[in-house]
Enzyme design. Structure first.
Site, PDB file in Angstrom:
ATOM      1  CE  LYS A  79      -5.888  -2.562   0.621  1.00  0.00           C
ATOM      2  NZ  LYS A  79      -6.576  -3.647  -0.104  1.00  0.00           N
ATOM      3  CB  SER A 159      -9.929  -4.405   1.948  1.00  0.00           C
ATOM      4  OG  SER A 159      -8.961  -4.764   0.955  1.00  0.00           O
ATOM      5  CB  SER A 183     -10.130  -5.899  -1.860  1.00  0.00           C
ATOM      6  OG  SER A 183     -10.755  -6.569  -0.805  1.00  0.00           O
TER       7      SER A 183
END
Length: 493
Positions: A79, A159, A183
C-alpha cells in the site's frame, strides 16, 4: 503462467521448496498479470519490476542453498502508505509528488527480512481517507467483481482498495494494508478476500504515513485465512522507533488454524442490528451464527450499548488527529510546492493545490473540533465516548465471551461515482458503521468472505477479539471460511 498467480502463499512456499518453479518465474507471472490487468483495474500506481526480479533472484539463491525464510520468494503488493526506500511513496496525494523516502517502514523491513518480493506500490484513498478508493490522486481502483450479467464498474472499498483489488484479481500473492476505521476489513468484504486489523500496537507504525495516530494499524489482505496468518506473523513486531508498539511475543498464528472452536463463546451484539440493514446481510449473519454453532461454539447474546455513538465519535477523533498530522505538508522540504508572494501564501497555495476535497474536508472538521470554543464540546466528549466503547467490549470479554461475530459491512460494493454516495458524505461514512468500534477500542478484527448477495457480489462477516488474541480470530474465521467455501471473481479484465 496464469495458474502460478492463483496459488496461495502456503502453496507457493511448498512448491518453491519442491522446486516446481523458481521465485523468478513466479515473479514474472505476476508482473505479466499486472501488465495485462492494471490499465483496467488501476490497482498499482508504481510497478517495481527490476527490484522485484532482483529480490526474486536473491530468493532463488537462498532456496538453492537451503536457507529459505518464512516468505522466501513470495511476491507482495505494498500500500502506498508504507515508506519504501528509494521507491516513490506519496499516500496517493498530489502534495507528496515525487517523494522518495530514504528509509524503509518497519513493517516492510520485516517482510523483506523474511524473504518477500516487492511487486510495487498499491493505489489507495488519499492519505487513507475514504471508503471507496475514489479519493486517490491517481483515480479510482476498479473492483474485480461485477454484478452477475452486469458491466458496471464497482468500488473495491477503501482506503486499502488497491490492496484488496490486487489480491482478488491475482496481481499479488498478498498485500499490506492499514485500518483506521475499517480500511482493511471493508475492502476485504467487498472483494471476497480476508483482511485482519490486528490489535493496536501489534505492528509498528514507523514509516507509515500517519492519518489518525491513535487509530491507525497495519495488517494484511490475503486470499485466505491461512495466508493472512502467515503474513501477520512476518509483519508484526515490537519496534523501539514506535513507542505504541507492544513488547509481547508474536505467536505462530498459522498454528491456530484448524483448532477446534468447541466450547468457545461467540457473542452476538444486539446493537449491530441497525435500522435499514438489508435482509441479505441479516440472513448471512444468521448463517454465520449457525456455522459457529455447528462447529461446537456456544452462541450468547450480548449488549454493546455505546455502539451507536461510535461513528460520530470516530468522525471527531480521526479528523482531529488528521488535522494535526497533515500540518507537516507545507511544500517547504519535500513534495509539491506552489510559489506565492511570501511563505504564508506559498503554504496556502501548496496545500490548496496538493490536498484533495475529502482530505480538505477532514482537515477542516478536525481544526474546527480542536478550536478553543469547541474542544470541550466535541473532542473531549468524543474521547469520553471512546472510553465507554472500550469498556463495553471489556465487560463482554470479562463475562466470558471469546470472540464477537458481526456483519463486516452494511452493503455489498456499490458503483464508482455513485450519485447518492457522492452527494452525501455521511452516507459514505456509514460504510464504517460495523468496523469503527474496533479501532476506537484498539481491538483486533478480521473480515472473512461468507457469501454472495442476489446480484452475485461478495459479502463478509467480521469477528472481533480480545486485545492481542488474534489467534482466536484466525481459529474462528477459518470455521466460517470452511463452511462458506471459496469465492472468485469471473475474469473480465
Amino acid at each position: 503462467m496464469t495458474e502460478l498467480t492463483k496459488l496461495t502463499i502456503s502453496e507457493i512456499r511448498a512448491k518453491l521448496a519442491d522446486k516446481e518453479f523458481t521465485a523468478l518465474e513466479l515473479t514474472e507471472a505476476y508482473l505479466s498479470a499486472i501488465q495485462t490487468a492494471n490499465e483496467k483495474l488501476n490497482a498499482y500506481i508504481t510497478v517495481t519490476a527490476d527490484k522485484a526480479r532482483e529480490m526474486a533472484k536473491a530468493s532463488d539463491m537462498r532456496l538453492m542453498q537451503g536457507g529459505a525464510r518464512p516468505l522466501e520468494g513470495v511476491p507482495l503488493g505494498i500500500k502506498d502508505l508504507f515508506a519504501t526506500e528509494g521507491v516513490h511513496t506519496q499516500a496517493c496525494s498530489h502534495i507528496l509528488d515525487a517523494f522518495k523516502p530514504r528509509y524503509e517502514s518497519t513493517v516492510t523491513t520485516n517482510l523483506w527480512a523474511d524473504g518477500a518480493v516487492m511487486l510495487g506500490k498499491l493505489n489507495m484513498d488519499e492519505f487513507a481517507m475514504g471508503s471507496s478508493n475514489e479519493t486517490s490522486y491517481y483515480g479510482p481502483v476498479v473492483n474485480p467483481w461485477r454484478e452477475e450479467g452486469g458491466n458496471k464498474d464497482l468500488v473495491p472499498g477503501g482506503s486499502s482498495g488497491g490492496s484488496a483489488a490486487a489480491v482478488a484479481a491475482w496481481l499479488c500473492a498478498g498485500a499490506t494494508a492499514t485500518d483506521t476505521g475499517g480500511s482493511i476489513r471493508q475492502p476485504a468484504a467487498f472483494t471476497a478476500t480476508v483482511g485482519i486489523k490486528p490489535t493496536y500496537g501489534r505492528c509498528s507504525r514507523w514509516g507509515i504515513v500517519a492519518f489518525a495516530s491513535s487509530l491507525d494499524q497495519a495488517g494484511p489482505i490475503a486470499r485466505d485465512v491461512r495466508d493472512a496468518a502467515i503474513l501477520l506473523k512476518s509483519m508484526a513486531s515490537v519496534d523501539p522507533k514506535d513507542t505504541t508498539s507492544i513488547d509481547i511475543p508474536v505467536p505462530d498464528y498459522e498454528a491456530a488454524i484448524g483448532q477446534s472452536v468447541k466450547g468457545l463463546k461467540i457473542g452476538i451484539p444486539k446493537e449491530y442490528r441497525v435500522e435499514g440493514m438489508p435482509a441479505e446481510i441479516e440472513a448471512l449473519w444468521h448463517k454465520g451464527i449457525e456455522w459457529m454453532r455447528d462447529a461446537g461454539a456456544e452462541i450468547v447474546d450480548i449488549s454493546l450499548p455505546h455502539t451507536k455513538y461510535a461513528l460520530p465519535a470516530y468522525y471527531i477523533v480521526a479528523p482531529a488527529e488528521a488535522s494535526s498530522n497533515l500540518a507537516r505538508y507545507d511544500g517547504v522540504r519535500y513534495g509539491l510546492r506552489v510559489p506565492g508572494r511570501d511563505i504564508t501564501e506559498m503554504y496556502e497555495n501548496s496545500r490548496a493545490a496538493g490536498f484533495g476535497r475529502e482530505v480538505k474536508r477532514r482537515i477542516m472538521i478536525g481544526t474546527y473540533v480542536l478550536s478553543a470554543g469547541y474542544y470541550d464540546a466535541y473532542y473531549l466528549r468524543a474521547q469520553r465516548v471512546r472510553t465507554l466503547i472500550k469498556r463495553d467490549f471489556e465487560q463482554a470479554f470479562e463475562a466470558g465471551v471469546d470472540a464477537i461475530l458481526t456483519p463486516a459491512t452494511p452493503s455489498a460494493a456499490f458503483g464508482i461515482a455513485d450519485q447518492e454516495m457522492n452527494a452525501d458524505p455521511v452516507k459514505m461514512y456509514l460504510n464504517d458503521i460495523f468496523t469503527v468500534t474496533v479501532n476506537m477500542a484498539g481491538l483486533p478484527g478480521i473480515a472473512v468472505p461468507a457469501g454472495l448477495d442476489s446480484r452475485g457480489l461478495p459479502l463478509g462477516l467480521q469477528l472481533i477479539g480480545r486485545a492481542f488474541d488474534e489467534e482466536t480470530l484466525f481459529r474462528t474465521a477459518h470455521i466460517i471460511e470452511q463452511a462458506a467455501g471459496k469465492f472468485e471473481p469471473k475474469r473480465w479484465w
